[in-house]
Design a protein around this motif. Structure first.
Motif, PDB file in Angstrom:
ATOM      1  N   GLY A 287       4.183   1.437  -0.685  1.00 48.04           N
ATOM      2  CA  GLY A 287       5.234   1.436  -1.689  1.00 48.04           C
ATOM      3  C   GLY A 287       6.622   1.580  -1.115  1.00 48.04           C
ATOM      4  O   GLY A 287       7.577   1.860  -1.848  1.00 48.04           O
TER       5      GLY A 287
ATOM      6  N   TRP B 145      -6.310  -4.836  -5.757  1.00 54.31           N
ATOM      7  CA  TRP B 145      -6.953  -3.525  -5.689  1.00 54.31           C
ATOM      8  C   TRP B 145      -5.993  -2.420  -6.136  1.00 54.31           C
ATOM      9  O   TRP B 145      -6.382  -1.523  -6.891  1.00 54.31           O
ATOM     10  CB  TRP B 145      -7.441  -3.271  -4.269  1.00 54.31           C
ATOM     11  CG  TRP B 145      -7.968  -1.876  -4.050  1.00 54.31           C
ATOM     12  CD1 TRP B 145      -7.288  -0.792  -3.598  1.00 54.31           C
ATOM     13  CD2 TRP B 145      -9.292  -1.422  -4.354  1.00 54.31           C
ATOM     14  NE1 TRP B 145      -8.086   0.305  -3.566  1.00 54.31           N
ATOM     15  CE2 TRP B 145      -9.328  -0.043  -4.022  1.00 54.31           C
ATOM     16  CE3 TRP B 145     -10.443  -2.040  -4.837  1.00 54.31           C
ATOM     17  CZ2 TRP B 145     -10.486   0.714  -4.192  1.00 54.31           C
ATOM     18  CZ3 TRP B 145     -11.587  -1.281  -4.992  1.00 54.31           C
ATOM     19  CH2 TRP B 145     -11.595   0.084  -4.675  1.00 54.31           C
ATOM     20  N   LEU B 146      -4.760  -2.475  -5.691  1.00 59.64           N
ATOM     21  CA  LEU B 146      -3.790  -1.445  -6.055  1.00 59.64           C
ATOM     22  C   LEU B 146      -3.468  -1.503  -7.546  1.00 59.64           C
ATOM     23  O   LEU B 146      -3.272  -0.455  -8.185  1.00 59.64           O
ATOM     24  CB  LEU B 146      -2.510  -1.614  -5.229  1.00 59.64           C
ATOM     25  CG  LEU B 146      -2.654  -1.359  -3.716  1.00 59.64           C
ATOM     26  CD1 LEU B 146      -1.357  -1.670  -3.002  1.00 59.64           C
ATOM     27  CD2 LEU B 146      -3.069   0.094  -3.454  1.00 59.64           C
TER      28      LEU B 146
ATOM     29  N   TYR C   1       0.825  -1.208   0.000  1.00 60.16           N
ATOM     30  CA  TYR C   1       0.000   0.000   0.000  1.00 60.16           C
ATOM     31  C   TYR C   1       0.863   1.263   0.000  1.00 60.16           C
ATOM     32  O   TYR C   1       0.593   2.214  -0.741  1.00 60.16           O
ATOM     33  CB  TYR C   1      -0.928   0.009   1.212  1.00 60.16           C
ATOM     34  CG  TYR C   1      -1.810   1.235   1.268  1.00 60.16           C
ATOM     35  CD1 TYR C   1      -2.997   1.279   0.546  1.00 60.16           C
ATOM     36  CD2 TYR C   1      -1.442   2.349   2.016  1.00 60.16           C
ATOM     37  CE1 TYR C   1      -3.799   2.410   0.578  1.00 60.16           C
ATOM     38  CE2 TYR C   1      -2.237   3.478   2.038  1.00 60.16           C
ATOM     39  CZ  TYR C   1      -3.412   3.498   1.326  1.00 60.16           C
ATOM     40  OH  TYR C   1      -4.187   4.623   1.346  1.00 60.16           O
TER      41      TYR C   1
ATOM     42  N   ALA D 229       2.044   7.995   3.724  1.00 64.60           N
ATOM     43  CA  ALA D 229       1.143   7.377   2.748  1.00 64.60           C
ATOM     44  C   ALA D 229      -0.278   7.266   3.264  1.00 64.60           C
ATOM     45  O   ALA D 229      -1.202   6.990   2.489  1.00 64.60           O
ATOM     46  CB  ALA D 229       1.668   5.997   2.363  1.00 64.60           C
TER      47      ALA D 229
ATOM     48  N   HIS E 228      -6.620   9.135   3.060  1.00 63.64           N
ATOM     49  CA  HIS E 228      -7.115   7.876   2.526  1.00 63.64           C
ATOM     50  C   HIS E 228      -8.570   7.684   2.930  1.00 63.64           C
ATOM     51  O   HIS E 228      -9.183   8.534   3.543  1.00 63.64           O
ATOM     52  CB  HIS E 228      -6.264   6.714   3.020  1.00 63.64           C
ATOM     53  CG  HIS E 228      -6.130   6.667   4.521  1.00 63.64           C
ATOM     54  ND1 HIS E 228      -7.193   6.440   5.357  1.00 63.64           N
ATOM     55  CD2 HIS E 228      -5.052   6.844   5.323  1.00 63.64           C
ATOM     56  CE1 HIS E 228      -6.798   6.459   6.604  1.00 63.64           C
ATOM     57  NE2 HIS E 228      -5.490   6.705   6.616  1.00 63.64           N
TER      58      HIS E 228
ATOM     59  N   THR F  62      -6.507   0.147  -9.383  1.00 62.24           N
ATOM     60  CA  THR F  62      -6.840   1.529  -9.062  1.00 62.24           C
ATOM     61  C   THR F  62      -5.629   2.471  -9.165  1.00 62.24           C
ATOM     62  O   THR F  62      -5.708   3.519  -9.796  1.00 62.24           O
ATOM     63  CB  THR F  62      -7.407   1.625  -7.639  1.00 62.24           C
ATOM     64  OG1 THR F  62      -6.470   1.075  -6.704  1.00 62.24           O
ATOM     65  CG2 THR F  62      -8.709   0.864  -7.530  1.00 62.24           C
ATOM     66  N   ARG F  63      -4.522   2.077  -8.568  1.00 66.30           N
ATOM     67  CA  ARG F  63      -3.357   2.972  -8.524  1.00 66.30           C
ATOM     68  C   ARG F  63      -2.545   2.912  -9.807  1.00 66.30           C
ATOM     69  O   ARG F  63      -2.040   3.932 -10.278  1.00 66.30           O
ATOM     70  CB  ARG F  63      -2.490   2.619  -7.325  1.00 66.30           C
ATOM     71  CG  ARG F  63      -1.298   3.544  -7.137  1.00 66.30           C
ATOM     72  CD  ARG F  63      -0.511   3.176  -5.906  1.00 66.30           C
ATOM     73  NE  ARG F  63      -1.308   3.334  -4.690  1.00 66.30           N
ATOM     74  CZ  ARG F  63      -0.863   3.054  -3.478  1.00 66.30           C
ATOM     75  NH1 ARG F  63       0.357   2.567  -3.310  1.00 66.30           N
ATOM     76  NH2 ARG F  63      -1.640   3.213  -2.416  1.00 66.30           N
ATOM     77  N   TYR F  64      -2.423   1.711 -10.399  1.00 63.46           N
ATOM     78  CA  TYR F  64      -1.536   1.557 -11.539  1.00 63.46           C
ATOM     79  C   TYR F  64      -2.293   1.377 -12.844  1.00 63.46           C
ATOM     80  O   TYR F  64      -1.695   1.185 -13.898  1.00 63.46           O
ATOM     81  CB  TYR F  64      -0.607   0.366 -11.311  1.00 63.46           C
ATOM     82  CG  TYR F  64       0.197   0.491 -10.048  1.00 63.46           C
ATOM     83  CD1 TYR F  64       1.195   1.453  -9.932  1.00 63.46           C
ATOM     84  CD2 TYR F  64      -0.059  -0.341  -8.956  1.00 63.46           C
ATOM     85  CE1 TYR F  64       1.910   1.589  -8.768  1.00 63.46           C
ATOM     86  CE2 TYR F  64       0.658  -0.211  -7.782  1.00 63.46           C
ATOM     87  CZ  TYR F  64       1.646   0.768  -7.680  1.00 63.46           C
ATOM     88  OH  TYR F  64       2.362   0.896  -6.532  1.00 63.46           O
TER      89      TYR F  64
END
Length: 350
Positions: free
Chosen positions: A178, A342-343, A176, A188, A192, A346-348
């Motif tokens: 990184g 999930w990451l 989460y 981080a 959130h 959503t993030r990548y």
């Protein structure tokens, strides 16, 4: 701090050495004081839940009770059993106490208030905390008594069982954030909550993992309901049975320092560390020093530890093993997959 000592005319090498020693003392001495006061708080919480008064004689409100107990064990004679391995018998509590202090080197008390701001801080904590079992195992074996030996074997099996699931939980945190730098993990956690929670207090994605981490923290520190290494009904006080005086006190100090460490990790990894609990626009809110927020969160988690100890009955050993291997291990592996998936989506943008 090194620059400050250099300004006093020291060379860089001496300034670095003096600054490092000063940093160690700034952490170790307040930690020892905190351990003494947290033992008092622990006993007060148990007493309140049991409708008793708790320590209330030595000093105002009983605040000096822990220091009186410390003076008592300091003045007692150190007795070493004749059949014990004397060298290992004395090394056991020293290892437990020393390892409990080493992990605090990477705990951040503020944006810049950390002794060693290393990029592998979380891995360092995991490695150091896993060494604590050696003090217990050495003490149980060196006592040359069956009850301490059984307790040491229980401690080894218990810590291994729950460190496996803790390891996978920490993998989720690293994914989460990184990074495994504890300060960066705290940063981080800003803003959130999928837009639902505008604060720094908890992470909706990692909240179920935190529940497992909290329970595993209880098992890792051998606190109730997982205090099977000191199950008085069958082990007579466990690996500490043959210990007295300061060697016994070092086990207590190490145990409570580990409890405080786990409370600090709960705060740092899942509840924003030194960040304020909510992102609200009040004038004095962000002016409160970060270490005050961190200490408040540590005490909150310590209250939960004490509350559980005062209310939850001790598990059986088979229940302890089943929870670790058949429940937490599969769940932690599942959450590694869920969090990474999930990451990725959503993030990548996968």
């Amino acid at each position: 701090m090194t620059a400050f000592f250099q300004s006093l005319g020291m060379t860089y090498e001496w300034a670095w050495f003096v600054a490092t020693v000063a940093g160690v003392l700034l952490i170790a001495l307040p930690l020892m004081l905190a351990v003494a006061m947290i033992i008092y708080a622990d006993r007060k919480i148990w007493a309140a839940i049991a409708l008793r008064r708790g320590p209330n004689v030595v000093g105002p409100f009983g605040l000096l009770q822990s220091f009186a107990d410390g003076l008592k064990v300091f003045l007692q004679e150190t007795i070493i059993p004749s059949a014990a391995n004397k060298g290992l018998f004395l090394i056991g509590p020293i290892v437990t106490f020393t390892v409990a202090l080493l992990a605090w080197a990477v705990i951040p008390f503020g944006p810049e208030a950390v002794l060693a701001d290393i990029n592998i801080g979380l891995l360092y904590v995991l490695a150091i905390s896993s060494l604590g079992v050696y003090g217990v195992v050495v003490a149980g074996w060196a006592s040359n008594s069956k009850y301490p030996f059984f307790s040491a074997m229980r401690a080894a099996a218990q810590m291994i069982s729950y460190e496996v699931s803790i390891g996978f939980i920490l993998v989720c945190v690293i994914l989460y954030a990184g990074t495994s730098n504890l300060n960066d993990i705290i940063e981080a956690q800003r803003g959130h909550g999928f837009g639902l929670v505008n604060g720094f207090f908890f992470n909706l994605l990692l909240f179920p993992i935190w529940v497992m981490f909290l329970i595993s923290s209880l098992a890792e520190t051998a606190r109730a309901p997982f205090d099977l290494t000191e199950a008085e009904s069958e082990l007579v006080a466990g690996y500490q049975t043959e210990y007295s005086s300061m060697s016994f006190a070092l086990f207590w100090l190490g145990e409570y320092a580990n409890v405080l460490l786990m409370c600090a990790l709960n705060a740092v990894l899942f509840f924003g560390g030194w960040l304020p609990p909510l992102n609200i626009d009040l004038i004095p809110w962000f002016d409160i020093p970060g270490w005050i927020w961190l200490f408040a969160k540590i005490f909150l988690f310590f209250f939960i530890f004490s509350w559980v100890k005062a209310t939850v009955p001790r598990f059986r050993y088979d229940q302890l093993m089943r929870l670790g291997w058949k429940v937490f291990l599969p769940l932690s592996l599942l959450f590694v997959v869920l969090v990474s998936g999930w990451l990725m989506f959503t993030r990548y943008g996968a």
